[in-house]
Structures are given as structure tokens and as C-alpha cells.
Design a protein around this motif. Structure first.
Motif, PDB file in Angstrom:
ATOM      1  N   LEU A 174      -6.141 -15.489  40.822  1.00 17.54           N
ATOM      2  CA  LEU A 174      -4.904 -16.278  40.945  1.00 17.54           C
ATOM      3  C   LEU A 174      -5.177 -17.756  40.665  1.00 17.54           C
ATOM      4  N   GLN A 175      -6.339 -18.231  41.086  1.00 14.26           N
ATOM      5  CA  GLN A 175      -6.708 -19.620  40.777  1.00 14.26           C
ATOM      6  C   GLN A 175      -6.806 -19.828  39.267  1.00 14.26           C
ATOM      7  N   ARG A 176      -7.370 -18.845  38.571  1.00 13.98           N
ATOM      8  CA  ARG A 176      -7.469 -18.948  37.110  1.00 13.98           C
ATOM      9  C   ARG A 176      -6.087 -18.937  36.463  1.00 13.98           C
ATOM     10  N   MET A 177      -5.201 -18.110  36.994  1.00 15.62           N
ATOM     11  CA  MET A 177      -3.827 -18.079  36.459  1.00 15.62           C
ATOM     12  C   MET A 177      -3.181 -19.454  36.615  1.00 15.62           C
ATOM     13  N   GLU A 178      -3.361 -20.057  37.772  1.00 12.69           N
ATOM     14  CA  GLU A 178      -2.793 -21.393  38.020  1.00 12.69           C
ATOM     15  C   GLU A 178      -3.357 -22.411  37.042  1.00 12.69           C
ATOM     16  N   GLN A 179      -4.687 -22.368  36.849  1.00 15.09           N
ATOM     17  CA  GLN A 179      -5.323 -23.318  35.923  1.00 15.09           C
ATOM     18  C   GLN A 179      -4.782 -23.135  34.502  1.00 15.09           C
TER      19      GLN A 179
ATOM     20  N   MET B 184      -2.563 -25.656  31.981  1.00 17.92           N
ATOM     21  CA  MET B 184      -3.115 -26.075  30.683  1.00 17.92           C
ATOM     22  C   MET B 184      -2.143 -25.857  29.525  1.00 17.92           C
ATOM     23  N   GLN B 185      -0.976 -25.294  29.833  1.00 14.86           N
ATOM     24  CA  GLN B 185      -0.058 -24.913  28.751  1.00 14.86           C
ATOM     25  C   GLN B 185       0.239 -26.036  27.772  1.00 14.86           C
TER      26      GLN B 185
ATOM     27  N   ASP C 180      -4.461 -20.112  17.395  1.00 14.26           N
ATOM     28  CA  ASP C 180      -5.641 -19.518  18.038  1.00 14.26           C
ATOM     29  C   ASP C 180      -5.660 -19.806  19.537  1.00 14.26           C
ATOM     30  N   ASP C 181      -5.350 -21.068  19.891  1.00 12.47           N
ATOM     31  CA  ASP C 181      -5.301 -21.431  21.315  1.00 12.47           C
ATOM     32  C   ASP C 181      -4.249 -20.613  22.051  1.00 12.47           C
ATOM     33  N   ARG C 182      -3.090 -20.459  21.416  1.00  8.75           N
ATOM     34  CA  ARG C 182      -1.984 -19.701  22.040  1.00  8.75           C
ATOM     35  C   ARG C 182      -2.388 -18.243  22.220  1.00  8.75           C
ATOM     36  N   ASN C 183      -2.998 -17.647  21.198  1.00  7.42           N
ATOM     37  CA  ASN C 183      -3.422 -16.245  21.299  1.00  7.42           C
ATOM     38  C   ASN C 183      -4.460 -16.068  22.405  1.00  7.42           C
ATOM     39  N   ASN C 184      -5.383 -17.033  22.507  1.00  8.81           N
ATOM     40  CA  ASN C 184      -6.417 -16.973  23.538  1.00  8.81           C
ATOM     41  C   ASN C 184      -5.782 -17.063  24.931  1.00  8.81           C
ATOM     42  N   TRP C 185      -4.816 -17.957  25.075  1.00  3.78           N
ATOM     43  CA  TRP C 185      -4.091 -18.136  26.345  1.00  3.78           C
ATOM     44  C   TRP C 185      -3.358 -16.842  26.720  1.00  3.78           C
ATOM     45  N   ASN C 186      -2.666 -16.273  25.732  1.00  8.48           N
ATOM     46  CA  ASN C 186      -1.910 -15.024  25.977  1.00  8.48           C
ATOM     47  C   ASN C 186      -2.847 -13.896  26.408  1.00  8.48           C
TER      48      ASN C 186
END
Length: 864
Positions: A552-557, A561-562, A569-575
Motif C-alpha cells: 500500500l505504501q508503494r501504491m501511495e508513492q 509520482m503521477q 514508456d513511463d506510463r506503461n511502467n506505471w500501469n
């Protein structure tokens, strides 16, 4: 600007010029389609134009006629058929004339255009003389280019059009194609085009294959083509043999004995890898067919019936000749081969895997000497081949035959995780993963577990390829030990993995901290974490709780960062990361069930932020919705506080008709919420039913989503019981109408769809009947009993019925009898077909038999 210049600009190295020209062409196609198509066909036909311009014109023509998406294809077909007859004729003539172009590339693209037009016109009875024209080009012309392009066109037509449309001309097409493929044909290019056309026509020449004389001639021509001086023709001929084996296995015994056995074994030794790959693929196909036939034979034996087709056991007969060649090919790995590149060594490994499944125990003595001779060899090629061989034979032979071998090999394999060669370590990790997956019983906790886990965890800090396989092996270990405990030790409080649980999960979490995902290693680590959470025993719950806090902490981070995301590439990595995190959260919720309550607020807050941040990225939305569904299932009535905040996101997803998966998940959420809240969900039922009924009217919505909607009606009715009364008649009308769809024995896709549809309807009826059972609204079901039983009758009368449909059908009859125990539907329950079905128990699974027995008792009571 003229057409030639415009088309040339679409190929410009300058992005702006290219984009402008492409937009101008698209605009022309929309604004004046007839002029656009005629312009392109004139350019394709123009021998004075540059070949790259003609090629661009031909591809634009083809793309204006054919689309992968079926809805768009319907639009393109309608647009073409709406063209003036003269314009259509002119374009067709230009395409046919271009087949004879002295420029082979122009002829090749014209073949694609002819095929694209044929795919639209032939199925609706247009262009009836096309096949005759094409056959005339082949049979009467000495123009090599024309023959090649025409054979290419025939090949494309055979590939894209359903066999029944061409059935009347199949003899003539086959004659022309075989004529071009004969060894007497002087042009190897014509032979190659003919062999490719033959490959595409094999499915609709079934009648010719039924006739021995014609079959012999076809097989003779194909076998001779495998010896052609042109390697490309040889490759095409072996491709034909692969497809012939898949389509006509039952007719191959004579040819295997006379030619195919020798040709393919020699083909596997060919110096050109392209030929050897197809020869190996031939034996892989043989094994696939025989595995399927063995499965069908076992199914037939359950019903005391002979199988429809019997295996000829080609693989077992060929074993002594084929295995040595495959083992030799396994040693031909390339040091710097790309990971995704399909090469001979990989093909041989795959074939060996299927061979083991096809011949079972017989594979073991055939390969053990090779493994023993090479597993400690100095040359890494031989060591890796030995490990690959061992890993490839683990699925097929009896586990009792393999167990002593695995027990003997495990310490050696664990040690080989320290091998100096990357390829050897990679294959060893994969083999250990196969052992964990297929033969968990061979891993003795007190002997093997500690060194095995140590080796795999150490491997997590190696190269990405090795990390991926170590994650997979660790995941299989958790899954298979978990399944074993579930089966043999219900509600186990501890597991053999308990002492290692925290260390493994911590190591996997460390792997996931990277921003890279080469070889998919980060995703594999998240999948492994999900497995450990899912199968965690009671003593590991504190680790699970700590894991979800970290996730959950990672989800928040990530959500914070959005705004820093730059580029695709950044968007695909985020998704991808968000999807991975959602998967872990779902597994934690399912494992902790009601115990997730203390974290529910935080989870819902994050998920709603994620849904807002995901925009229209459907995969992330789907995963976020699945978190909500699992949370609803876990919290049950405790989910109520979150519904109002979630509904504004649910309704748009339900209306996203073009996004099949998202809409399917959203429909499932309605079922989750209804089940969770029970009768408290009645306040939302009206809105849910309205949007679901609207969706059923949509022409865009995928039909499989509509099946889910029908099933969802049952979820809502079961949850709210008699409060479903306002929607009862409408729902029953919809279900009755859906139940009237009949399968077509010639259309396998439709048969599958109707089976799924009927299952969805039965689930809906079950929910409604159970929801109304023992309530004041039960009598409202009486008018609908005949139509319900009519569908049940149809389902049980279907010879292809699945066990799940049989179980649902018996359960539904029992539910109806239980609803009306005082003889209200006695006349229906005493019908002969019901008595007949309840007498038959053949081939039923145990759970279905239990349902049948219960339903029989209900019928006795209701008809007493």
C-alpha cells in the motif's frame, strides 16, 4: 498534388511530410471514397510509376478493404459494396492486370488487393468468374510473373475465405496449385508460390484427401518438394507436411511408413536451420495429435465407448530414430542468442517435451544415458542440453518412474545453480521450477527444502533471465505445497515453508524494488509474492499483514509520482506496476477475509484515487475494480460505507461497451456487491437492473458480457429475494428469449457460445428461484416454470452438454420442486424426460451425482 507524389510522401523519411500525406489520404478516403479507390487502382496499374509508390497504392487499397476488427470489417465491406458497379469493375480489372506486371513486387501487392476484394465479394455471391479467371492465368500463360502473382492471390484467398465458399471450385484450385508445385515446373519461384498456396488450401480439400488416388498424388508432390534444390521450397513443403499431419493424421500411416519418417528425420539434420525447424515441428505436431487422441480415448473409456479415432503411435515407433537427433540439436545452442528468438535448440526442447507426454514412460530409458553422459561435461553446451533434457521429460512419464531419478538429480541440480555459465544456470532454474510444479512429492522437506530455497533465493540476485525462472520456481513451490496441504491436511496451521516464508517474501520484495523489468523478472516476483500470500498458513499471517502495508505504501508513492510521468514508456511502467500491486492486494484480501477490515479505509481510498488516475487505461481499471470486488466479498455487510463513493466510477465502466474486459469486470462487481450486502443491496437493485437491461440492448457490447449480465440477474435476485419481484417478469422474458437461441452443429463458435449462454441462463434461473424460495412471493414463479423446464430439457438433451450444465440443470429442477412441495407443479415434474434423465448417471462427476440425489428427493416430495 497528384496521387503519385502524395503516395511517395507517405514513405518520406521526414515525419512531418509523412504525417501530412497520410492525413490527406485518410481525408480523401472519407470525403470521396469512389475517387480515392479509383485513384489508388490507377496508380497500382501504372507501369511508369516508381515501384515503391505502386506498392503504397496497393497496400492502401487493401487496407481500405480489410480490417482485423469484425465491426470495422463490416463497415468496409458495406462501403465497398455500395460503390458503383462500374467503379468496382474498373478497380478489379486494374488489380487483375497488375498481376502480370513485369515488376514482381507490384504483382505481389496486387495479389493482396485481389484477395481483399474477393473476401468481400465471394461470400455474397459476387465476382463469380474470379476463380475461373485466376485458373486461366495459371493454366494458359507462360508468363512466370503472372503465374507467381496468381498463385499468391489464390493462396491469400484460400487463407481468408471460409472453405464452404470455395468448395465448388476446390478440385480446380487444387489441380492448378499442385500443377505449379510439381518437380517438373521449371521456375522455383512458381513452385514456391504454389507450395504456399497449397498450404493455405489444405483445409478445404478434405474431400480430395478422402480419395486415395488424389491423396497419393498430393503427398507425392509435397514429398518431392522437400527435396527441391530451392531451400525456400523445401521449407514450404515441410510446412505443408506439418499442417497435413494436423488435419489428416488418421490417413498418414501409409505415408509415414513409405516416406515421411525418413524425410523428416533427414530434414531435422538439414544444414539450413529453416528446414530443420519445420522437420522438428512435424514431430511436435505428431506428438500433439497423439496426446489429444490419448485424452479422447480416456474420455471414451469412461463411457465404455470406442474412441472416434485411434492413435497410430507414430511417436513411440519413431522414438529410437528421432530422440538421438533431438538430443544432438539440443547441444547446438548459441552463446549470444536473443532470449525471444526461436532456434533449433529451443524447438528440439519443445518437441522433447511433447514427445514425453506422447510416449510416457518409454522416453525415460531413451534419454537417461545422454543425461548421465553430459550433465558434468566440460562443454557448457552439453551440460545445458543434459539439464534441458531432464526438465523436458518431467511431464508424461508416471511420477513413480520419475521419483527415484529426481531424488538422485536434485542435489546435483541445486549445485548447478552455481554453474559458471549463464545458460546452464538459467535452464537449471527452469528445471527446478518444473520439478516444483509437476513433482512436488519428490521434494523431501527435511532433505531438499533448505538447499533448494537457498539456491533459488540466491538466484534472485543474478541476471534477469535467471531471476525470472527462480521466481517461477519459488511460485510453483508455494502453489504445489499449498495445494497438497489443502487436499490432504485441511486448515493446516503451519506449512513446510513456514520457516522460510518471511525470508522468501522479503527477498521477492527486494527484487520488485527496481524500475527495470527485463525478461519480466519484476512481474514474476510480484506473481510469486501473490502465491505465497494466497497459500500462507496461520502462523505466517503477521508477514502477510506487513506485506500488504509495504504494498500500500508503494501504491501511495506511485500515485504521488503521477505528475512526473513523461512519455509512453513511463506510463506503461506505471500501469504495469499498479496492476502488479493490485494483484498482491487482492490475494491479501482473499487470504485475510474479514481480517482486512482495519485496512479497508486505506485500501478503498487508494483504489478510488487509482481509478481516477488511471484515466481510460482499462487494464489498471480492471485490476482496481477487482480489488473492490474482493474487498466487498471479504467485508460483506461491512462494505456498505464505501458504496456511495464507488458507484460514480462503476456506472461509466458499465457503459464502456467497447471495452469488453472492463465491462465484464464491472458486471461482476454488481454481483460481488449484491452478494456482500444481501438484502441491504435492494436499495441499489433498481439502478443496477436498469443499466444491465440497457446493456443487453447494445449492439456494440460483446455477447460474452451479455451472458455475464444474465448470470448477474441471478446474483441480484438471490441477494434481495422477494424484493426482486418488480423485475421478475422482465427478467424472465429476457431469459426465455435468450434461451431460444439454437446451436448450429456446423458452427463450432456458435455451439460454444450457446453452451456458455445456457449456463448463464441456468445460473440466473437458479438465483431467481432460490431467492424466491420459502417467501410470500414464491407463487409468482409458477407462470414461468414451463419455460424454465423447457430450457433444462434442451440442455440435458444436448449430447455435448458439459458437467457444469448437467449439475445446474439437476439443481434447478430440485429447487423448483423444493419451491412447490405441495403438488403445484406435479404434472411438470412427472414428465417422462425428467424421469429418463434422473435414471442416467453415466459419466457424471461425484458432485453432480450428489446434486442429482438431492433433486430426486425433492421431486419425490413434490409429487407424492
Amino acid at each position: 498534388m497528384n496521387a503519385s507524389a502524395l503516395l511517395a510522401n507517405t514513405l518520406s523519411p521526414d515525419a512531418t511530410t509523412r504525417q501530412t500525406a497520410t492525413q490527406q489520404l485518410e481525408s480523401a478516403s472519407r470525403e470521396n471514397y469512389p475517387v480515392y479507390m479509383l485513384m489508388l487502382s490507377d496508380e497500382l496499374r501504372n507501369e511508369n510509376s516508381q515501384i515503391h509508390t505502386r506498392n503504397a497504392a496497393g497496400l492502401a487499397l487493401k487496407n481500405a478493404l480489410s480490417a482485423r476488427d469484425s465491426t470495422r470489417q463490416d463497415e468496409y465491406s458495406a462501403r465497398w459494396m455500395a460503390l458503383d458497379v462500374d467503379a468496382r469493375q474498373k478497380i478489379k480489372e486494374a488489380s487483375l492486370l497488375t498481376l502480370a506486371s513485369p515488376q514482381p513486387r507490384a504483382g505481389a501487392v496486387a495479389a493482396q488487393v485481389v484477395s481483399a476484394i474477393a473476401a468481400v465479394e465471394l461470400p455474397v455471391g459476387q465476382w463469380p468468374d474470379l476463380v475461373e479467371i485466376l485458373l486461366g492465368f495459371i493454366n494458359t500463360s507462360d508468363d512466370t510473373n503472372l503465374k507467381i502473382a496468381t498463385l499468391q492471390a489464390i493462396g491469400y484467398i484460400c487463407e481468408t475465405i471460409k472453405p464452404e465458399v470455395l468448395a465448388l471450385r476446390s478440385n480446380e484450385i487444387l489441380t492448378a496449385v499442385i500443377h505449379g508445385a510439381r518437380k517438373e515446373e521449371p521456375s522455383s519461384e512458381v513452385q514456391l508460390a504454389a507450395v504456399h498456396a497449397l498450404f493455405n488450401s489444405l483445409e478445404f480439400v478434405r474431400d480430395n484427401f478422402d480419395r486415395e488416388g488424389e491423396r497419393n498424388y498430393i503427398m507425392q508432390v509435397v514429398c518431392e518438394a522437400t527435396q527441391n534444390p530451392s531451400v525456400s521450397v523445401q521449407v514450404g513443403a515441410f510446412e505443408c507436411l506439418v499442417k497435413i499431419m494436423a488435419l489428416y493424421y488418421d490417413k498418414m500411416a501409409f505415408y509415414m511408413e513409405q516416406a515421411l519418417f525418413g524425410l523428416t528425420v533427414m530434414g531435422m539434420k538439414h544444414s539450413d536451420e529453416r528446414v530443420a525447424l519445420q522437420a522438428v515441428e512435424f514431430w511436435t505436431t505428431v506428438c500433439e495429435e497423439e496426446i489429444e487422441l490419448a485424452h479422447e480415448a480416456r474420455e471414451a473409456a469412461e463411457y465404455d465407448e470406442p474412441p472416434e479415432l485411434e492413435s497410430k503411435h507414430f511417436a513411440k515407433v519413431a522414438l529410437p530414430e528421432v530422440i538421438p537427433v533431438l538430443l544432438n540439436l539440443l547441444t547446438q545452442q548459441e552463446e549470444d542468442a536473443d532470449e525471444g528468438e526461436w532456434n533449433l535448440a529451443m524447438s528440439a526442447g519443445t518437441c522433447l517435451n511433447y514427445m514425453a507426454q506422447a510416449v510416457a514412460d518409454a522416453i525415460v530409458p531413451a534419454v537417461i544415458p545422454f543425461i548421465e553422459a553430459h550433465i558434468k561435461a566440460q562443454d557448457w553446451h552439453q551440460r545445458e542440453a543434459a539439464v534441458m533434457t531432464f526438465g523436458s521429460i518431467l511431464d508424461g512419464p508416471d511420477p513413480q518412474v520419475l521419483t527415484p531419478l529426481v531424488n538422485q538429480a536434485l542435489p546435483l541440480l541445486i549445485g548447478m545453480m552455481n554453474d559458471e555459465n549463464l545458460h546452464v544456470k538459467d535452464t537449471t532454474a527452469w528445471t527446478l521450477g518444473r520439478i516444483c510444479d509437476l513433482l512436488i512429492i519428490t521434494i523431501k522437506p527435511d532433505v531438499h527444502l533448505h538447499p533448494l530455497i537457498s539456491a533459488l533465493v540466491n538466484g534472485l540476485s543474478d541476471r534477469p533471465r535467471i531471476v525470472t525462472n527462480c521466481c517461477w520456481a519459488l511460485m510453483n513451490l508455494a502453489d504445489q505445497i499449498g495445494i497438497y496441504l489443502d487436499e490432504y491436511i485441511t486448515s493446516a496451521s503451519e506449512s513446510p515453508l513456514s520457516p522460510y516464508f518471511e525470508g522468501i517474501v522479503s527477498a521477492l520484495l527486494r527484487v520488485t524494488e527496481t524500475t527495470a523489468n527485463e525478461s519480466n523478472f519484476r512481474t514474476s516476483a510480484y506473481e510469486a509474492i501473490t502465491s505465497y500470500v494466497s497459500h500462507s498458513t496461520t502462523d505466517c499471517i503477521p508477514v502477510v499483514q506487513n506485506t500488504v502495508i509495504a504494498i500500500l505504501q508503494r501504491m501511495e508513492q506511485l500515485l504521488n509520482m503521477q505528475n512526473q510521468i513523461v512519455g509512453v514508456d513511463d506510463r506503461n511502467n506505471w500501469n504495469e506496476l499498479q496492476s502488479n500491486l493490485c494483484s498482491v492486494v487482492i490475494s491479501v484480501i482473499r487470504r485475510l477475509s474479514g481480517g482486512i477490515q482495519p485496512m479497508a479505509d486505506r485500501i478503498m481510498t487508494l483504489v478510488l484515487q487509482l481509478i481516477q488516475g488511471a484515466g481510460k487505461t482499462s487494464t489498471v481499471l480492471e485490476d482496481a475494480f477487482l480489488v473492490v470486488g474482493s474487498l466487498a466479498a471479504a467485508l460483506e455487510a461491512g462494505f456498505a460505507p464505501y458504496i456511495q463513493a464507488f458507484l460514480p466510477f462503476l456506472y461509466p465502466a458499465l457503459k464502456a461497451h467497447e471495452d469488453t474486459q472492463l465491462c465484464m469486470v464491472a458486471v461482476g462487481i454488481i454481483g460481488d456487491i449484491s452478494r456482500a450486502l444481501g438484502d441491504q443491496s435492494a436499495q441499489y437493485a433498481g439502478a443496477f437492473m436498469n443499466v444491465l437491461l440497457e446493456n443487453l440492448q447494445s449492439n456494440v457490447l460483446n455477447r460474452n458480457v451479455k451472458i455475464s449480465i444474465l448470470s448477474c440477474f441471478g446474483d441480484i435476485a438471490l441477494a434481495i429475494g422477494p424484493a426482486f419481484d418488480p423485475y421478475l417478469n422482465t427478467t424472465m422474458d429476457v431469459l426465455r428469449q435468450a434461451g431460444s437461441v439454437q446451436p448450429n452443429p456446423l458452427d463450432f463458435d456458435l455451439m460454444d457460445y450457446v453452451a456458455q449462454l445456457r449456463e448463464g441462463i441456468l445460473e440466473a434461473y437458479t438465483g431467481v428461484v432460490t431467492g424466491f424460495k420459502n417467501t410470500e412471493k414464491t407463487p409468482a414463479l409458477l407462470p414461468h416454470v414451463p419455460s424454465i423446464l423447457e430450457l433444462v430439457h434442451q440442455c440435458l438433451a444436448d449430447e455435448e452438454r458439459s458437467d457444469s450444465i448437467v449439475k445446474l440443470s439437476f439443481g434447478l429442477i430440485g429447487d423448483l420442486a423444493d419451491c412447490f412441495p405441495n403438488g403445484q407443479i406435479k404434472e411438470h415434474l412427472l414428465e417422462e424426460w425428467i424421469a429418463h434423465e434422473f435414471r442416467s448417471k453415466r459419466g457424471m462427476q461425484q458432485e453432480t451425482k450428489k446434486t442429482l440425489r438431492w433433486a430426486r428427493e425433492m421431486i419425490k416430495r413434490a409429487t407424492a
